[in-house]
Design a protein around this motif. Structure first.
Motif, PDB file in Angstrom:
ATOM      1  N   PHE A  42       0.841  -1.206   0.000  1.00  0.00           N
ATOM      2  CA  PHE A  42       0.000   0.000   0.000  1.00  0.00           C
ATOM      3  C   PHE A  42       0.878   1.259   0.000  1.00  0.00           C
ATOM      4  O   PHE A  42       0.655   2.199  -0.773  1.00  0.00           O
ATOM      5  CB  PHE A  42      -0.922  -0.029   1.222  1.00  0.00           C
ATOM      6  N   ILE A  43       1.884   1.258   0.856  1.00  0.00           N
ATOM      7  CA  ILE A  43       2.770   2.431   0.936  1.00  0.00           C
ATOM      8  C   ILE A  43       3.575   2.583  -0.361  1.00  0.00           C
ATOM      9  O   ILE A  43       3.690   3.684  -0.908  1.00  0.00           O
ATOM     10  CB  ILE A  43       3.714   2.311   2.154  1.00  0.00           C
ATOM     11  N   TRP A  44       4.106   1.478  -0.856  1.00  0.00           N
ATOM     12  CA  TRP A  44       4.910   1.537  -2.092  1.00  0.00           C
ATOM     13  C   TRP A  44       4.134   2.206  -3.227  1.00  0.00           C
ATOM     14  O   TRP A  44       4.661   3.025  -3.982  1.00  0.00           O
ATOM     15  CB  TRP A  44       5.352   0.129  -2.498  1.00  0.00           C
ATOM     16  N   LEU A  56       1.497   9.782   3.781  1.00  0.00           N
ATOM     17  CA  LEU A  56       1.487   8.307   3.815  1.00  0.00           C
ATOM     18  C   LEU A  56       0.788   7.828   5.089  1.00  0.00           C
ATOM     19  O   LEU A  56      -0.022   6.893   5.045  1.00  0.00           O
ATOM     20  CB  LEU A  56       2.920   7.758   3.769  1.00  0.00           C
ATOM     21  N   LEU A  57       1.101   8.489   6.192  1.00  0.00           N
ATOM     22  CA  LEU A  57       0.482   8.121   7.461  1.00  0.00           C
ATOM     23  C   LEU A  57      -1.037   8.296   7.386  1.00  0.00           C
ATOM     24  O   LEU A  57      -1.801   7.396   7.762  1.00  0.00           O
ATOM     25  CB  LEU A  57       1.065   8.970   8.592  1.00  0.00           C
ATOM     26  N   ASP A  74       7.354   3.398  12.066  1.00  0.00           N
ATOM     27  CA  ASP A  74       7.393   2.247  11.139  1.00  0.00           C
ATOM     28  C   ASP A  74       7.467   2.737   9.687  1.00  0.00           C
ATOM     29  O   ASP A  74       8.240   2.220   8.875  1.00  0.00           O
ATOM     30  CB  ASP A  74       6.132   1.388  11.292  1.00  0.00           C
ATOM     31  N   ILE A  75       6.635   3.734   9.382  1.00  0.00           N
ATOM     32  CA  ILE A  75       6.619   4.249   8.005  1.00  0.00           C
ATOM     33  C   ILE A  75       7.957   4.903   7.669  1.00  0.00           C
ATOM     34  O   ILE A  75       8.548   4.639   6.607  1.00  0.00           O
ATOM     35  CB  ILE A  75       5.463   5.270   7.822  1.00  0.00           C
ATOM     36  N   THR A  76       8.446   5.714   8.580  1.00  0.00           N
ATOM     37  CA  THR A  76       9.722   6.392   8.331  1.00  0.00           C
ATOM     38  C   THR A  76      10.841   5.378   8.123  1.00  0.00           C
ATOM     39  O   THR A  76      11.657   5.488   7.205  1.00  0.00           O
ATOM     40  CB  THR A  76      10.056   7.319   9.519  1.00  0.00           C
ATOM     41  N   GLU A  77      10.838   4.378   8.989  1.00  0.00           N
ATOM     42  CA  GLU A  77      11.873   3.340   8.894  1.00  0.00           C
ATOM     43  C   GLU A  77      11.804   2.608   7.547  1.00  0.00           C
ATOM     44  O   GLU A  77      12.817   2.364   6.890  1.00  0.00           O
ATOM     45  CB  GLU A  77      11.658   2.348  10.043  1.00  0.00           C
ATOM     46  N   LEU A 106      -7.182  -2.904   5.310  1.00  0.00           N
ATOM     47  CA  LEU A 106      -5.964  -3.656   5.589  1.00  0.00           C
ATOM     48  C   LEU A 106      -5.841  -3.937   7.080  1.00  0.00           C
ATOM     49  O   LEU A 106      -6.222  -3.112   7.909  1.00  0.00           O
ATOM     50  CB  LEU A 106      -4.734  -2.846   5.176  1.00  0.00           C
ATOM     51  N   THR A 107      -5.297  -5.087   7.394  1.00  0.00           N
ATOM     52  CA  THR A 107      -4.910  -5.367   8.773  1.00  0.00           C
ATOM     53  C   THR A 107      -3.483  -4.866   8.938  1.00  0.00           C
ATOM     54  O   THR A 107      -2.615  -5.198   8.130  1.00  0.00           O
ATOM     55  CB  THR A 107      -4.953  -6.884   9.044  1.00  0.00           C
ATOM     56  N   TYR A 108      -3.246  -4.078   9.978  1.00  0.00           N
ATOM     57  CA  TYR A 108      -1.918  -3.480  10.102  1.00  0.00           C
ATOM     58  C   TYR A 108      -0.860  -4.521  10.410  1.00  0.00           C
ATOM     59  O   TYR A 108      -1.019  -5.379  11.273  1.00  0.00           O
ATOM     60  CB  TYR A 108      -1.878  -2.396  11.186  1.00  0.00           C
ATOM     61  N   GLU A 109       0.209  -4.408   9.679  1.00  0.00           N
ATOM     62  CA  GLU A 109       1.403  -5.194   9.947  1.00  0.00           C
ATOM     63  C   GLU A 109       2.567  -4.279   9.617  1.00  0.00           C
ATOM     64  O   GLU A 109       2.492  -3.522   8.643  1.00  0.00           O
ATOM     65  CB  GLU A 109       1.431  -6.429   9.035  1.00  0.00           C
ATOM     66  N   LYS A 110       3.578  -4.297  10.424  1.00  0.00           N
ATOM     67  CA  LYS A 110       4.687  -3.361  10.221  1.00  0.00           C
ATOM     68  C   LYS A 110       5.207  -3.445   8.787  1.00  0.00           C
ATOM     69  O   LYS A 110       5.546  -4.538   8.314  1.00  0.00           O
ATOM     70  CB  LYS A 110       5.814  -3.676  11.207  1.00  0.00           C
TER      71      LYS A 110
END
Lengths: 163, 370
Positions: A42-44, A56-57, A74-77, A106-110
């Protein structure tokens, strides 16, 4: 979030989406392949040069419920990891390529890059599952990257229908 | 209860018969006289258009085969097109046309996974008997050029009547003298020209037994540096395991007892030199569509023949009269559907060539200790 620059995906890197909502991120120059969980995918897809880390957050918060407190870091990393590997950067030109986004929750996963090894390590066509823990990396991604998943596993035992 | 089959959205790898032309006519070539032997080479523009579709499909690798890929004068342009479209590539070659310049170019792309060169013996006689005079030295020169430019070389040894006694020497050549990390093996199989020259080239049961024994011994000696997805080494390994399972009356092995011998339709597809989409370049009679006319993803996901090949793995071996009373049935996969087709004219059947019971009934022997 301190970074207000808009990260953009390196257009050479290939996103290969799979049936289980995982994806493989493939660097054709090195042959390296990484597993992406659905949150990472999703972020990509948002790394198009028009979203900064805050965007993004916010997008992720719209998409996921029950996200943990550390979601920002997590997002920054994750983005930093992509940038360090050369998979993303902060160029000013906006990438034209757009991905299809669905409305599915989505179910959150790092978000993270899961190192799967070189793609040409060669999944054996007849290999049997060697490590059931690999289910955690996305079945298709694991199979693609030769981690011991077999076509039998893709089919499911006693498979009869096709999706 | 039936479970849902999970299919990759697009193939991971696509095999491309980039040309139907070849400078050699090896006696056991699987391609010539097969349904893939079509006298048409798609022009480069057609391939370029298709590479763009492969890019959109996120295909990771193409395997260039033929014919002889290096026979195509515009091969560099085609490879440039592959690189432009974010893919890696590998090449299957007889090695005889790989010049220093060609090897330097391959290295410069940074995208070449490997070039597979066929070497069938430790010297001219075992290699050239089936591949033509002078071709051993040319193939070796090709390997040297690839090594000079650090292009990964994957040698394939095809085992046949004229080199079965040369396996120790060819292993020494490839692993000790040339210093390759490993090599792969198969056997002259009942495809294409081999099916026409079977008596001259294919192994007898006795020769196959010798090849199995030699390769298993050599592989042990060289710490597993020899491999094979088909042919005597692969058969030897599998058959020994099957025999042990039978002796110990083991339960059905996972993924066995059905026609599970081929996983290719789960991850790859192939294109003939005329642009026809086929499931495999050894099942090139099954035309699924035409590139640049039919969408690859549609063919991949929805073509009835692809579905049929995928669900083939659900067919129990006990359904076949051929397998009646066989004690190995719970440990067997039925093996390659393409070989089954060339031998029997049908795909949904166990391959008679890969049948352990038949091999033993015909006098074949497995190594006693492994």
């Amino acid at each position: 979030m301190e970074n207000d620059k808009n990260p953009i995906a390196n257009p050479v890197i290939v996103l290969r989406e799979e049936f289980d909502d995982w994806a493989v991120l493939f660097d054709p120059d090195s042959g390296d392949a990484f597993g992406l969980n659905p949150v990472s995918v999703f972020i990509w897809k948002l790394l198009d040069g028009t979203h900064n880390d805050r965007d993004l957050l916010n997008k992720l918060l719209e998409k996921c419920k029950n996200v943990p407190e550390e979601v920002e870091s997590d997002i920054t990393e994750f983005v930093n990891d992509l940038v360090e590997r050369g998979f993303a950067g902060y160029e000013t030109t906006v990438e034209e390529r757009r991905f299809e986004m669905d409305d599915k929750e989505l179910t959150y996963e790092k978000p993270r890059l899961l190192i799967l090894g070189a793609s040409d390590s060669g999944a054996s066509d007849n290999a049997e599952p060697e490590d059931s823990a690999m289910c955690d990396v996305g079945q298709a991604a694991a199979y693609i990257c030769g981690l011991g998943f077999s076509p039998a596993l893709l089919c499911g035992e006693g498979a009869g229908d096709e999706g | 209860m039936k479970s849902k089959m999970r299919i990759m959205k697009t193939p991971k790898t696509v095999d491309l018969d980039i040309t139907n032309q070849c400078n050699l006519r090896c006696k056991y070539c699987f391609h010539f006289t097969s349904a893939g032997d079509v006298d048409i080479d798609l022009p480069k523009e057609g391939w370029f258009q298709f590479f763009e579709e492969l890019n959109r499909c996120a295909v990771m690798e193409v395997c260039l085969t033929g014919g002889e890929p290096f026979y195509r004068e515009d091969l560099k342009e085609l490879i440039d097109g592959i690189v432009r479209n974010r893919m890696r590539f590998s090449v299957l070659s007889n090695g005889t046309l790989i010049t220093d310049d060609t090897a330097a170019y391959l290295a410069s792309t940074g995208r070449c996974n490997s070039v597979q060169v066929s070497i069938d013996g430790s010297g001219t006689e075992p290699h050239d008997t089936c591949r033509g005079n002078g071709n051993f030295l040319k193939a070796m020169a090709g390997i040297n050029n690839l090594k000079k430019h650090n292009v990964s070389v994957a040698v394939r040894v095809t085992i046949h009547k004229h080199n079965v006694w040369n396996l120790e020497e060819v292993t020494e050549l490839l692993l000790d003298e040339i210093g390759l990390p490993g090599f792969s093996t198969n056997a002259a199989s009942f495809f294409g020209l081999c099916s026409k020259n079977a008596a001259q080239v294919q192994l007898t049961v006795e020769e196959r037994s010798i090849a199995i024994k030699s390769l298993i011994r050599l592989n042990k000696k060289y710490n597993g540096r020899i491999n094979g997805a088909a042919g005597p080494l692969a058969e030897g390994r599998i058959w020994v395991r099957m025999e042990k399972a039978r002796l110990h009356k083991e339960n059905c092995h996972p993924g066995r007892g059905r026609l599970t011998g081929c996983g290719c339709p789960m991850s790859k597809i192939a294109i003939r030199s005329d642009g026809a989409i086929v499931p495999c370049n050894m099942l090139s009679h099954i035309k699924l569509g035409q590139i640049n006319r039919d969408r690859l993803q549609d063919v991949w996901l929805n073509h009835p023949e692809m579905r049929k090949l995928r669900v083939r793995r659900n067919i129990p071996l006990r359904d076949f009269e051929f397998c009646n009373g066989c004690e190995y049935i719970n440990y067997c996969t039925g093996n390659c559907p393409a070989l089954t087709y060339t031998m029997l004219g049908k795909v949904d059947h166990p391959s008679p060539d890969a049948c352990l019971r038949k091999f033993l009934d015909d006098g074949g022997k497995l190594p006693v200790s492994y």
